[in-house]
Scaffold this active site. Structure first.
Site, PDB file in Angstrom:
ATOM      1  N   HIS A  82      -8.029  25.208 -21.198  1.00  0.00           N
ATOM      2  CA  HIS A  82      -7.611  24.966 -19.840  1.00  0.00           C
ATOM      3  C   HIS A  82      -5.721  24.990 -20.171  1.00  0.00           C
ATOM      4  CE1 HIS A  82      -8.659  22.818 -16.077  1.00  0.00           C
ATOM      5  NE2 HIS A  82      -7.737  23.528 -15.935  1.00  0.00           N
ATOM      6  N   ASP A 108     -12.293  18.740 -13.296  1.00  0.00           N
ATOM      7  CA  ASP A 108     -12.335  18.683 -14.899  1.00  0.00           C
ATOM      8  C   ASP A 108     -12.727  17.463 -15.364  1.00  0.00           C
ATOM      9  OD1 ASP A 108     -11.550  18.621 -17.838  1.00  0.00           O
ATOM     10  OD2 ASP A 108     -10.001  20.013 -17.222  1.00  0.00           O
ATOM     11  N   HIS A 111     -11.969  15.833 -17.791  1.00  0.00           N
ATOM     12  CA  HIS A 111     -10.793  15.173 -18.535  1.00  0.00           C
ATOM     13  C   HIS A 111      -9.571  15.146 -17.460  1.00  0.00           C
ATOM     14  CE1 HIS A 111     -13.384  16.737 -21.496  1.00  0.00           C
ATOM     15  NE2 HIS A 111     -13.131  15.924 -22.160  1.00  0.00           N
ATOM     16  N   ASP A 134      -6.367  16.097 -18.494  1.00  0.00           N
ATOM     17  CA  ASP A 134      -5.215  16.985 -18.770  1.00  0.00           C
ATOM     18  C   ASP A 134      -4.165  16.376 -18.357  1.00  0.00           C
ATOM     19  OD1 ASP A 134      -7.377  18.287 -19.500  1.00  0.00           O
ATOM     20  OD2 ASP A 134      -7.397  19.990 -18.147  1.00  0.00           O
ATOM     21  N   HIS A 173      -4.371  21.709 -24.611  1.00  0.00           N
ATOM     22  CA  HIS A 173      -5.277  21.943 -23.274  1.00  0.00           C
ATOM     23  C   HIS A 173      -5.584  20.542 -22.662  1.00  0.00           C
ATOM     24  CE1 HIS A 173      -9.487  20.916 -24.987  1.00  0.00           C
ATOM     25  NE2 HIS A 173      -8.523  20.033 -25.577  1.00  0.00           N
ATOM     26  N   ASP A 184     -12.744  23.630 -14.646  1.00  0.00           N
ATOM     27  CA  ASP A 184     -13.081  23.581 -16.183  1.00  0.00           C
ATOM     28  C   ASP A 184     -14.622  23.312 -15.859  1.00  0.00           C
ATOM     29  OD1 ASP A 184     -13.881  22.541 -18.649  1.00  0.00           O
ATOM     30  OD2 ASP A 184     -11.697  21.916 -19.142  1.00  0.00           O
ATOM     31  N   ASP A 223     -16.459  21.994 -18.005  1.00  0.00           N
ATOM     32  CA  ASP A 223     -16.969  20.913 -18.407  1.00  0.00           C
ATOM     33  C   ASP A 223     -16.980  19.784 -17.302  1.00  0.00           C
ATOM     34  OD1 ASP A 223     -14.632  19.501 -18.120  1.00  0.00           O
ATOM     35  OD2 ASP A 223     -14.025  19.719 -20.219  1.00  0.00           O
ATOM     36  N   GLU A 279     -12.663  27.279 -20.343  1.00  0.00           N
ATOM     37  CA  GLU A 279     -13.453  26.453 -21.231  1.00  0.00           C
ATOM     38  C   GLU A 279     -14.907  26.832 -21.333  1.00  0.00           C
ATOM     39  OE1 GLU A 279     -11.973  24.490 -23.398  1.00  0.00           O
ATOM     40  OE2 GLU A 279     -10.032  23.726 -22.245  1.00  0.00           O
TER      41      GLU A 279
END
Length: 298
Positions: free
Chosen positions: A99, A122, A124, A126, A139, A227, A229, A272
């Protein structure tokens, strides 16, 4: 629609091998024919060149940010390619890779449109910086750099300074945020929709709230960065930073459907996917389904 597919075989941002294989892996499994099946003129622009770098050169810049010089170079090149694609009237579909490439793709969009926003799907945030990142993996930093925060080298990718106003950033599906990221969220008053919010109010509420804010803030162009994830690892195990209790595929589709209905999406990242961590191509097939779903509605 004319769609330019851009592969970015970059794994330096996550500092883990495998994710760089995703662009070619998806091509080999019918990526281009899938897009063309919806009547689009799809062009494969190949993979961006990622200069080889050794483990010993990880901190060559003297920074705690890993592989900084190479990641900046790749993102500068990606930004130019995305910008040229948009100026040519095409839709850039960027396939990663990790990412960290979101810094380059969104920087290219930002040069093309002043009134643009970012939807960042995402697990996360980021939004770490060099000072707050526990790992030094870039990332985890592209979104903060796009807002003008953190390392000068990252902030100044493609053009000096911030590329997007913090008020025009929408972070969705988060469930793993570092302490420094929480502080930045409060400081910048970011629009963040965690999985707790989604479970409490529903994905339709989140999508409608974002759509209302896009209208209120007169945002006419949106970069959508996905992403894998963000999806629960029981459905998408083939990614390097799995976090449980993510979106289920039906929630993902519902959110994407709402966002595409705005007709504001001008560019897309899908990042990802790590084929080396995938079992029975489960995540690969999910990624192809995502691309199929989105391109059928563009």
């Amino acid at each position: 629609m004319k769609i330019n597919v851009i592969g970015v075989p970059l794994n330096l941002g996550c500092d883990r091998k495998g994710v760089e294989k995703a662009p070619n892996y998806l091509r080999e499994r019918g990526l281009m024919s899938l897009i063309r099946s919806h009547g689009h003129k799809a062009f494969d622009l190949g993979n961006l060149y990622v200069p080889p770098v050794t483990e010993e050169e990880k901190y060559l810049k003297g920074s705690r940010l890993k592989y900084l010089d190479v990641i900046v170079e790749v993102n500068n090149n990606l930004a130019e390619l995305v910008y040229d694609t948009l100026r040519g009237g095409a839709f850039p579909l960027v396939i990663g890779g990790d990412h960290s490439l979101g810094l380059g793709s969104a920087s290219g969009v930002g040069k093309c449109y002043d009134d643009f926003g970012i939807i960042w799907l995402d697990a996360h945030g980021d939004i770490n910086t060099g000072e707050t990142s526990p790992s030094g993996n870039i990332h985890g930093m592209p979104l903060s750099a796009l807002m003008g925060l953190g390392s000068e080298e990252l902030v100044n990718v493609y053009s000096p300074g911030n590329k997007v106003l913090p008020q025009n950033v929408f972070l969705v599906g988060t469930r793993s945020l570092d302490e420094g990221e929480w502080a930045l969220i409060e400081e910048q008053h970011l629009s963040v929709y965690t999985m707790d919010t989604i479970r409490d109010k529903g994905i339709a509420f989140v999508a409608e709230d974002i759509k209302n804010k896009l209208r209120e803030r007169k945002i006419r162009n949106v970069h959508f960065s996905i992403d894998v994830d963000s999806i629960d690892p029981s459905y998408a195990p083939g990614t390097g930073t799995r976090v449980p209790e993510g979106l289920i595929p039906s929630e993902f589709e519902e959110f994407v459907s709402h966002i595409l209905s705005t007709n504001l999406i001008k560019s897309l990242d899908l990042v990802e996917l790590n084929p080396e961590l995938d079992s029975d191509d489960k995540t690969t097939n999910l990624c192809l389904s995502v691309i199929d779903y989105i391109t059928s509605r563009l």
